[in-house]
Design an enzyme around this catalytic site. Sequence first.
Site, short mmCIF file in Angstrom:
data_model
loop_
_atom_site.label_atom_id
_atom_site.label_comp_id
_atom_site.label_asym_id
_atom_site.label_seq_id
_atom_site.Cartn_x
_atom_site.Cartn_y
_atom_site.Cartn_z
N ASP A 74 0.82 -1.22 0.00
CA ASP A 74 0.00 0.00 0.00
C ASP A 74 0.86 1.27 0.00
O ASP A 74 2.03 1.24 0.40
CB ASP A 74 -0.89 0.03 1.25
CG ASP A 74 -2.02 -0.96 1.21
OD1 ASP A 74 -2.05 -1.79 0.28
OD2 ASP A 74 -2.87 -0.91 2.11
N HIS A 219 3.87 -2.23 3.05
CA HIS A 219 3.91 -0.90 2.44
C HIS A 219 5.24 -0.71 1.73
O HIS A 219 6.30 -0.99 2.31
CB HIS A 219 3.75 0.18 3.50
CG HIS A 219 2.42 0.16 4.20
ND1 HIS A 219 2.14 -0.74 5.22
CD2 HIS A 219 1.29 0.89 4.01
CE1 HIS A 219 0.90 -0.53 5.64
NE2 HIS A 219 0.36 0.44 4.92
#
Length: 257
Positions: A74, A219
Amino acid sequence: MKFRVVTILFVIILICLSVGCFTKGFSFFYLLIPFFIWLTLTIFGAFEIRFNYFLKAYHRGNNHSEKIISLTFDDGPTEFTPRILSILEKNNAKATFFCIGRQIEKYPEIFQETYQSGHLIGNHTFHHSSKNGFYSTEKIIDEIVSTNQLIKEKINVTTKIFRPPFGVINPHIAKALNKTKHKVIGWDIRSLDTVINDEKKLLNRITGQIKPGSIILMHDTSDKTANVLEQLFVFLQKENYKVVPLNELLKIDVYEN
């Protein structure tokens, strides 16, 4: 949706208790009990995407016998994304990147490289604002649609998958997604790589939860995550796990035809 069922039950119970208060002399305190139960479930459902409280979210593959998992990243693209891409290429693995619109604008070449490397692209709103949970339905739709338009402009695909910022879902977000028709992708392993600084603890948190069908949330925003990803592949190879893209794990279409 569980939210509708719980709310309907809450209203029915509230009406019954109200009648009891007026006709049987029940204490009005009893009216607070179903309210607090409803409030607790609703708050939990908003922050726990796996509960599927407001809408359905995919958080794990259905095949629990084959040792396959998916990696998702993400908040990119960022300056750290190329290293993540290099590690994935080295291990012949394809992942899914849920991208923020303003980050695509900032790093268009890295975004295009991500797609051209064979990875899947998902929508993660345009601004990824901490206020996202308080936006109106119309504002959320704009966040999603504008990001989809930017993705289409840069790589000529229309993504059908979405991950809400912070994993928060509420009635406004659910209504927006019902209009945009995106599939919501959750996870069953949240790495917390934006919170945990100790790489060993981070790796142990991930490997301790892996099971067939897992979707791992990471991430592409730090070297720390890249370091852990390298170690994670050592573990996966040792345990005979195979990394597959989300469309293969979940048996869904990621892009519009």
